[in-house]
Design a protein around this motif. Structure first.
Motif, PDB file in Angstrom:
ATOM      1  N   ALA A 193       0.822  -1.213   0.000  1.00  0.00           N
ATOM      2  CA  ALA A 193       0.000   0.000   0.000  1.00  0.00           C
ATOM      3  C   ALA A 193       0.856   1.263   0.000  1.00  0.00           C
ATOM      4  O   ALA A 193       0.585   2.212  -0.753  1.00  0.00           O
ATOM      5  N   ASP A 194       1.912   1.281   0.811  1.00  0.00           N
ATOM      6  CA  ASP A 194       2.767   2.465   0.886  1.00  0.00           C
ATOM      7  C   ASP A 194       3.499   2.718  -0.424  1.00  0.00           C
ATOM      8  O   ASP A 194       3.592   3.852  -0.902  1.00  0.00           O
ATOM      9  N   SER A 196       2.637   1.658  -3.388  1.00  0.00           N
ATOM     10  CA  SER A 196       1.675   2.012  -4.427  1.00  0.00           C
ATOM     11  C   SER A 196       1.355   3.493  -4.370  1.00  0.00           C
ATOM     12  O   SER A 196       1.269   4.180  -5.400  1.00  0.00           O
ATOM     13  N   THR A 197       1.190   4.013  -3.154  1.00  0.00           N
ATOM     14  CA  THR A 197       0.913   5.444  -2.996  1.00  0.00           C
ATOM     15  C   THR A 197       2.112   6.277  -3.409  1.00  0.00           C
ATOM     16  O   THR A 197       1.974   7.275  -4.137  1.00  0.00           O
ATOM     17  N   GLU A 198       3.296   5.891  -2.959  1.00  0.00           N
ATOM     18  CA  GLU A 198       4.500   6.661  -3.250  1.00  0.00           C
ATOM     19  C   GLU A 198       4.862   6.613  -4.730  1.00  0.00           C
ATOM     20  O   GLU A 198       5.351   7.602  -5.289  1.00  0.00           O
ATOM     21  N   GLY A 201       0.930   4.262  -8.043  1.00  0.00           N
ATOM     22  CA  GLY A 201       0.289   3.076  -8.593  1.00  0.00           C
ATOM     23  C   GLY A 201       1.197   2.228  -9.454  1.00  0.00           C
ATOM     24  O   GLY A 201       0.811   1.118  -9.853  1.00  0.00           O
TER      25      GLY A 201
END
Length: 308
Positions: A193-194, A196-198, A201
């Motif tokens: 999740a981290d 993907s955000t940074e 995507g």
């Protein structure tokens, strides 16, 4: 910080105390003698930190790994990425060892300085000035070394550049698989999740993110690196620049540490907490009773162990 430590009067520590006023580091416990235990803490909450031994210089795993590191500056095929990634991680571990020593040096210097100023505020400052000079030159040179953007050195700047040339080294999916292989499925989900955000995507870090990290090293540390180049590393004929302060050197070290942790998080989903450095033993013992207070249980008369 000139030859006389920025004009500190030779016979007074009070001037040194007012001038230095360095930033207090995060609590860094001390250790003696080696080895020093450096805890590596996962970004996930409520996890017990693991510890690894920081001691001797790491050996290169193979000639191929060394060659792969130097080829890292060029785009590589998928089959080469694991070897390139291993080389980058090896260099990152070396940088972390250097930072550990720098944070340890800062804590030792500050505890020594504070004790001298408290117990002998008007004593001759020859020793403190000499010790301070060695301390800040060492710290400033480390900052310059890790921010070095010239081709060749194993600097933090060049390490980020290797990732820019082959962003698959910091692949999100590779990171998640490695975290999951350590039997940490919950942390693997957080890592996915981290990243993907940074990464917006994507599976690999955007070039913009890595370029900003390199630019931050260059811009934020320019005052320290330029001063060291002209006044410590070389005898520049143009003469010295405006002296640095201890606060500027400490801030530069903290900035390098922050960026190193960002790279470590990108590659391993881990951050190094230098507040968990501990020294096993009593490093102040060699200064007793002249400088540091003597605990009641340290000396007994006669000494039960005898004398030599």
């Amino acid at each position: 910080l000139g030859a006389d430590v920025a004009g500190v009067r030779r016979n007074s520590h009070r001037a040194h105390d007012q001038l230095a006023a360095p930033l207090r580091p995060q609590a860094v416990k001390l250790t003696h003698p080696a080895p020093v235990m450096l805890a590596v803490v996962s970004l996930c909450r409520d996890r017990v930190p693991s510890a690894r031994r920081a001691g001797s210089r790491p050996r290169e795993s193979s000639v191929g790994a060394r060659l792969a590191w130097h080829r890292c500056s060029m785009p590589a095929g998928p089959r080469q990425i694991p070897q390139l990634r291993a080389g980058v991680l090896e260099r990152l571990a070396g940088i972390e060892r250097e930072l550990m020593i720098a944070h340890l040096n800062r804590q030792l210097y500050q505890e020594m300085r504070d004790e001298i100023l408290k117990r002998h505020p008007i004593a001759d400052a020859t020793f403190l000035n000499s010790y301070a000079g060695m301390y800040w030159r060492s710290q400033a040179m480390l900052v310059r070394r890790l921010a070095d953007a010239t081709d060749g050195p194993d600097s933090l700047w060049n390490l980020i550049g290797r990732i820019r040339s082959n962003p698959a080294i910091a692949s999100r999916n590779t990171l998640v698989d490695e975290v999951r292989s350590r039997s940490l499925p919950e942390i693997a989900e957080d890592a996915y999740a981290d990243r993907s955000t940074e990464y917006g995507g994507a599976d690999v870090p955007p070039d913009r993110l890595l370029a900003e990290m390199q630019q931050s090293l260059t811009v934020e540390l320019q005052a320290v690196t330029t001063w060291v180049t002209r006044n410590v590393a070389h005898r520049d004929p143009r003469g010295p620049l405006q002296p640095l302060t201890y606060g500027e050197i400490d801030a530069a070290l903290d900035h390098v540490t922050q960026l190193t942790n960002e790279v470590s998080s990108m590659l391993r989903y881990q951050r190094t907490d230098y507040s968990l450095i501990t020294i096993q033993g009593d490093w102040q013992q060699c200064f007793r009773p002249a400088l540091f207070a003597v605990p009641a249980d340290v000396y007994a008369w006669p000494d039960p162990s005898g004398y030599s």
